[in-house]
Design a protein around this motif. Sequence first.
Motif, PDB file in Angstrom:
ATOM      1  N   GLU A   1      -1.087   6.005  -0.225  1.00  0.00           N
ATOM      2  CA  GLU A   1      -1.135   7.369  -0.746  1.00  0.00           C
ATOM      3  C   GLU A   1       0.255   7.980  -0.646  1.00  0.00           C
ATOM      4  N   LEU A   2       0.699   8.604  -1.735  1.00  0.00           N
ATOM      5  CA  LEU A   2       2.040   9.169  -1.790  1.00  0.00           C
ATOM      6  C   LEU A   2       1.989  10.679  -1.587  1.00  0.00           C
ATOM      7  N   THR A   3       2.848  11.176  -0.712  1.00  0.00           N
ATOM      8  CA  THR A   3       2.973  12.616  -0.468  1.00  0.00           C
ATOM      9  C   THR A   3       4.443  12.961  -0.324  1.00  0.00           C
ATOM     10  N   ASP A   4       4.733  14.247  -0.254  1.00  0.00           N
ATOM     11  CA  ASP A   4       6.088  14.734   0.040  1.00  0.00           C
ATOM     12  C   ASP A   4       7.139  14.147  -0.898  1.00  0.00           C
ATOM     13  N   GLY A   5       6.792  14.008  -2.181  1.00  0.00           N
ATOM     14  CA  GLY A   5       7.780  13.562  -3.157  1.00  0.00           C
ATOM     15  C   GLY A   5       8.108  12.083  -3.115  1.00  0.00           C
ATOM     16  N   ALA A   6       7.318  11.296  -2.413  1.00  0.00           N
ATOM     17  CA  ALA A   6       7.555   9.852  -2.353  1.00  0.00           C
ATOM     18  C   ALA A   6       7.455   9.245  -3.751  1.00  0.00           C
ATOM     19  N   SER A   7       8.223   8.207  -3.996  1.00  0.00           N
ATOM     20  CA  SER A   7       8.296   7.592  -5.314  1.00  0.00           C
ATOM     21  C   SER A   7       7.515   6.289  -5.361  1.00  0.00           C
ATOM     22  N   ASP A   8       6.806   6.077  -6.462  1.00  0.00           N
ATOM     23  CA  ASP A   8       6.108   4.809  -6.628  1.00  0.00           C
ATOM     24  C   ASP A   8       7.102   3.654  -6.733  1.00  0.00           C
ATOM     25  N   GLN A   9       8.296   3.910  -7.233  1.00  0.00           N
ATOM     26  CA  GLN A   9       9.306   2.863  -7.339  1.00  0.00           C
ATOM     27  C   GLN A   9       9.812   2.437  -5.958  1.00  0.00           C
ATOM     28  N   ASP A  10       9.902   3.394  -5.037  1.00  0.00           N
ATOM     29  CA  ASP A  10      10.265   3.041  -3.659  1.00  0.00           C
ATOM     30  C   ASP A  10       9.207   2.128  -3.043  1.00  0.00           C
ATOM     31  N   VAL A  11       7.930   2.433  -3.339  1.00  0.00           N
ATOM     32  CA  VAL A  11       6.834   1.604  -2.836  1.00  0.00           C
ATOM     33  C   VAL A  11       6.944   0.194  -3.401  1.00  0.00           C
TER      34      VAL A  11
ATOM     35  N   PHE B   1       0.444  -4.378  -9.109  1.00  0.00           N
ATOM     36  CA  PHE B   1       0.879  -3.041  -8.679  1.00  0.00           C
ATOM     37  C   PHE B   1       0.353  -2.049  -9.713  1.00  0.00           C
ATOM     38  N   ARG B   2      -0.577  -1.216  -9.305  1.00  0.00           N
ATOM     39  CA  ARG B   2      -1.167  -0.292 -10.283  1.00  0.00           C
ATOM     40  C   ARG B   2      -1.626   0.983  -9.601  1.00  0.00           C
ATOM     41  N   ARG B   3      -1.665   2.043 -10.412  1.00  0.00           N
ATOM     42  CA  ARG B   3      -2.179   3.317  -9.927  1.00  0.00           C
ATOM     43  C   ARG B   3      -3.683   3.200  -9.703  1.00  0.00           C
ATOM     44  N   TYR B   4      -4.148   3.704  -8.595  1.00  0.00           N
ATOM     45  CA  TYR B   4      -5.574   3.669  -8.280  1.00  0.00           C
ATOM     46  C   TYR B   4      -6.280   4.775  -9.032  1.00  0.00           C
ATOM     47  N   GLN B   5      -7.312   4.417  -9.793  1.00  0.00           N
ATOM     48  CA  GLN B   5      -8.120   5.385 -10.536  1.00  0.00           C
ATOM     49  C   GLN B   5      -9.406   5.628  -9.745  1.00  0.00           C
ATOM     50  N   PRO B   6      -9.479   6.695  -8.964  1.00  0.00           N
ATOM     51  CA  PRO B   6     -10.643   6.894  -8.107  1.00  0.00           C
ATOM     52  C   PRO B   6     -11.914   7.141  -8.906  1.00  0.00           C
ATOM     53  N   PRO B   7     -13.026   6.558  -8.477  1.00  0.00           N
ATOM     54  CA  PRO B   7     -14.306   6.858  -9.129  1.00  0.00           C
ATOM     55  C   PRO B   7     -14.728   8.285  -8.796  1.00  0.00           C
ATOM     56  N   LEU B   8     -15.725   8.769  -9.525  1.00  0.00           N
ATOM     57  CA  LEU B   8     -16.194  10.135  -9.311  1.00  0.00           C
ATOM     58  C   LEU B   8     -16.659  10.342  -7.876  1.00  0.00           C
TER      59      LEU B   8
ATOM     60  N   THR C   1      -5.088  13.104  -5.301  1.00  0.00           N
ATOM     61  CA  THR C   1      -3.934  12.551  -4.604  1.00  0.00           C
ATOM     62  C   THR C   1      -3.453  11.280  -5.301  1.00  0.00           C
ATOM     63  N   GLU C   2      -2.140  11.088  -5.360  1.00  0.00           N
ATOM     64  CA  GLU C   2      -1.557   9.927  -6.026  1.00  0.00           C
ATOM     65  C   GLU C   2      -1.653   8.710  -5.109  1.00  0.00           C
ATOM     66  N   ARG C   3      -2.352   7.682  -5.579  1.00  0.00           N
ATOM     67  CA  ARG C   3      -2.531   6.469  -4.796  1.00  0.00           C
ATOM     68  C   ARG C   3      -2.228   5.241  -5.644  1.00  0.00           C
ATOM     69  N   PHE C   4      -1.764   4.158  -4.964  1.00  0.00           N
ATOM     70  CA  PHE C   4      -1.438   2.910  -5.657  1.00  0.00           C
ATOM     71  C   PHE C   4      -2.021   1.730  -4.889  1.00  0.00           C
TER      72      PHE C   4
END
Length: 298
Positions: free
Chosen positions: A254-264, A277-284, A221-224
Amino acid sequence: MLEIDGISKRFGPVQALQDVTFAVRPGEIFGFVGSNGAGKTTTMRIVLGVLEADAGEVRWKDAPIDADMRRRIGYMPEERGLYPKMKVGDQLEYLARLHGVEPAEARASVERWTTRLGVDARRGDEVQKLSLGNQQRVQLSAALVHDPEVLVLDEPFSGLDPTAVEVMNSVLRDKADSGVPVIFSSHQLDLVERLCDRVGIISGGRMVAVGTVAELRTDSTERFDVVGPPPAAWAHALPGVTVVSVEGTRTRVELTDGASDQDVLRAALAAGPVHEFRRYQPPLTDLYRDVVTSGAAA
């Protein structure tokens, strides 16, 4: 290449493995992870020929593994398989000879690996007199003493202190660098993430994900993370955005349904200064939980 192709295994009413498929390449360290009872040890025992699969095949260099090839595999079981009253040096030499190593070469190999793994001073001691950590070092020596072409290790880091972990890391990396495929299971996911080239996740007897940690992240999942504005309040009204956590001035969304990181980012800037402001890199650990949870839901 070591190939596990469509392996299935049933114990009475329990389907322990179902069409398990993955490969371990020459020179690769492959982390095999899953909860207790997921099927890791059963898979490894089938590779070793300790158990017979109901279906599927294990191959090495495109040929089915036979008894002769299994003598060239180094195996470290989760349950210590050493003779407790036998002296360390004698036992390792005996095990090397069982794998076809000549006497002089076996003695040299015992000396080399016990020295590398820090138990050379204990070669004259009975295994039962060693600490659990040193027993684990001897167990790894037993897997290496015949110069195997493949390494299969079940929970090799269990009971080791940080220094011993680093020694074992070094040994496994050196073996992989020499072209040996290495597969090991572990519940220490931070260690798996740091050491392994690729990871396979098994759940309920099925492989639910295989790939590098970066590849597994691509499917996540895309998270910031946003640091600066008042905690979370600015994010709740954004469509397709869920607030995952708030720690101090750090908000994870967490972004879903086409949400934009730029809107955030725009919403966060409107609420106050943004320091990070950065993309979250989840650990294993997080990837494992998400993959297993989604697999169970499916």
